[in-house]
Design an enzyme around this catalytic site. Sequence first.
Site, PDB file in Angstrom:
ATOM      1  N   GLN A 126     -12.658  92.739  56.456  1.00 25.75           N
ATOM      2  CA  GLN A 126     -13.102  92.128  55.198  1.00 25.75           C
ATOM      3  C   GLN A 126     -13.727  93.203  54.318  1.00 25.75           C
ATOM      4  O   GLN A 126     -14.734  93.806  54.681  1.00 25.75           O
ATOM      5  CB  GLN A 126     -14.120  91.030  55.499  1.00 25.75           C
ATOM      6  CG  GLN A 126     -14.678  90.324  54.272  1.00 25.75           C
ATOM      7  CD  GLN A 126     -15.807  89.373  54.642  1.00 25.75           C
ATOM      8  OE1 GLN A 126     -16.769  89.755  55.284  1.00 25.75           O
ATOM      9  NE2 GLN A 126     -15.694  88.118  54.232  1.00 25.75           N
ATOM     10  N   GLY A 127     -13.139  93.452  53.152  1.00 27.62           N
ATOM     11  CA  GLY A 127     -13.649  94.466  52.243  1.00 27.62           C
ATOM     12  C   GLY A 127     -14.415  93.835  51.099  1.00 27.62           C
ATOM     13  O   GLY A 127     -13.845  93.582  50.019  1.00 27.62           O
ATOM     14  N   TYR A 128     -15.698  93.566  51.320  1.00 24.91           N
ATOM     15  CA  TYR A 128     -16.542  92.944  50.292  1.00 24.91           C
ATOM     16  C   TYR A 128     -17.634  93.917  49.824  1.00 24.91           C
ATOM     17  O   TYR A 128     -17.649  94.364  48.705  1.00 24.91           O
ATOM     18  CB  TYR A 128     -17.184  91.663  50.833  1.00 24.91           C
ATOM     19  CG  TYR A 128     -16.320  90.431  50.717  1.00 24.91           C
ATOM     20  CD1 TYR A 128     -14.939  90.517  50.560  1.00 24.91           C
ATOM     21  CD2 TYR A 128     -16.878  89.159  50.785  1.00 24.91           C
ATOM     22  CE1 TYR A 128     -14.153  89.385  50.469  1.00 24.91           C
ATOM     23  CE2 TYR A 128     -16.096  88.022  50.693  1.00 24.91           C
ATOM     24  CZ  TYR A 128     -14.733  88.134  50.531  1.00 24.91           C
ATOM     25  OH  TYR A 128     -13.963  87.008  50.433  1.00 24.91           O
ATOM     26  N   SER A 129     -18.583  94.241  50.715  1.00 26.87           N
ATOM     27  CA  SER A 129     -19.746  95.035  50.331  1.00 26.87           C
ATOM     28  C   SER A 129     -19.338  96.442  49.871  1.00 26.87           C
ATOM     29  O   SER A 129     -18.355  97.012  50.348  1.00 26.87           O
ATOM     30  CB  SER A 129     -20.722  95.160  51.504  1.00 26.87           C
ATOM     31  OG  SER A 129     -21.197  93.889  51.894  1.00 26.87           O
ATOM     32  N   SER A 161     -16.807  95.535  59.180  1.00 26.58           N
ATOM     33  CA  SER A 161     -16.683  95.297  60.619  1.00 26.58           C
ATOM     34  C   SER A 161     -15.230  95.391  61.058  1.00 26.58           C
ATOM     35  O   SER A 161     -14.340  94.801  60.439  1.00 26.58           O
ATOM     36  CB  SER A 161     -17.240  93.911  60.980  1.00 26.58           C
ATOM     37  OG  SER A 161     -18.596  93.807  60.641  1.00 26.58           O
ATOM     38  N   GLU A 244     -17.775  81.097  56.272  1.00 22.27           N
ATOM     39  CA  GLU A 244     -18.400  82.184  57.025  1.00 22.27           C
ATOM     40  C   GLU A 244     -19.824  81.810  57.420  1.00 22.27           C
ATOM     41  O   GLU A 244     -20.255  82.054  58.546  1.00 22.27           O
ATOM     42  CB  GLU A 244     -18.405  83.460  56.184  1.00 22.27           C
ATOM     43  CG  GLU A 244     -19.073  84.643  56.866  1.00 22.27           C
ATOM     44  CD  GLU A 244     -19.052  85.905  56.021  1.00 22.27           C
ATOM     45  OE1 GLU A 244     -19.683  86.891  56.432  1.00 22.27           O
ATOM     46  OE2 GLU A 244     -18.416  85.892  54.950  1.00 22.27           O
TER      47      GLU A 244
END
Length: 402
Positions: A126-129, A161, A244
């Site tokens: 997951q590429g969010y932050s 992660s 989530e």
Amino acid sequence: MDLALSPAEQAFAADIRRFFSQEYPQDVLALVRDGRKLTRDDHVRSQQALNAKGWLGVGWPAEHGGPGWTPVERYLFEQELELAGAPSIIPMAVIYIGPIICAFGTPEQQGRWLPDILESRAMWAQGYSEPESGSDLASLRMSAVRDGDDYVLNGTKIWTSGAHWADWIFCLVRTEKCERKQDGISMICADMRTPGITVHPIISIDGAHELNRVEFDNVRVPAANMIGEPGKGWHYANVLLAAERVSYAHIGRKRADLAELRRVAATMPGSVAATMADEPLFARRVALAEIRLNAVEMSVLRVLCGDAAPAAVSALKIACTELAQEITELWVELAGRDRAIVADRTRADWRDAAPEAAPFAVPRTASYLFERAQTIYGGATEIQKTIVWRALDRANAGIARS
């Protein structure tokens, strides 16, 4: 709320218990009991065993391979999985992006990605932050510029992660600059083997490598990899984040941890047993944690049954993550001086590094260190409190107008 299980639900729970005792990979359960860190292959075998029963795609519609469970059946499955000591489903593919692809993906995207997720042939990140953005997700700066049939990605994601394991990554990117920072954000997926993607490991305080920094340098991604419409990524992200935040509940694991805590405290040698198992303040803290767990369980069931306001998910995230931290604090207190010992739990002989220590001390201390992040990831506690406050403010304003 009627908490009595029907005969069919009781039989369903019994079937899950039988599965974990007879059909599930017992060596994976043994690794977890031993406090070992699992490899990607261990997680793949675990998830493939669940999928063979049709039990992996929790939260997915039946037409896309989901089990078609009621909210109670899903809750029973997750509770029995954790009571059995099985590892959690790695959430990024199955719990996060899978339902988004089911709901908003094109038929081509669904046919290309969903089977590989269910068969655990592909892991996702997951590429969010992003660096320097803190918890302000809407301030993201990673860009995606349209160039013919592709988007060109430039920027950095952090605290990612499983990126070192992942085959794919879904990212929030800025495709347009708008006055309102939540606008102009899109969701796009990239093959991790694409030229220009570099993964840098981040070793966390517990010595584990789960987190990463991922750099995108002129990465060309087909425009067909965009989920839904350009500029609608903020909406899709909020749908994903609601799922989530509920996934952090882990009621079964918390209940098993507290039961094990009581058992270990009562059997520790010498003065430790006298001061911990029978010490009133310690016993009071364990009892309060159990009471809070029962209250959280009721909230989880309300959310799963749709009987809760949207802000209740944020309140639940706060309660679940703070309770997880409280339980790890109790374990560390029980460990005493043994909590200072650190060992590489990827090694089969990791216990030899601390032969005199209590067997639980090293893995439980590592959990304590890791769980410090729970009140940050998935939406920091401060952000969740703001969401709750705004909901209350709107409700109070509505009452005042009426």
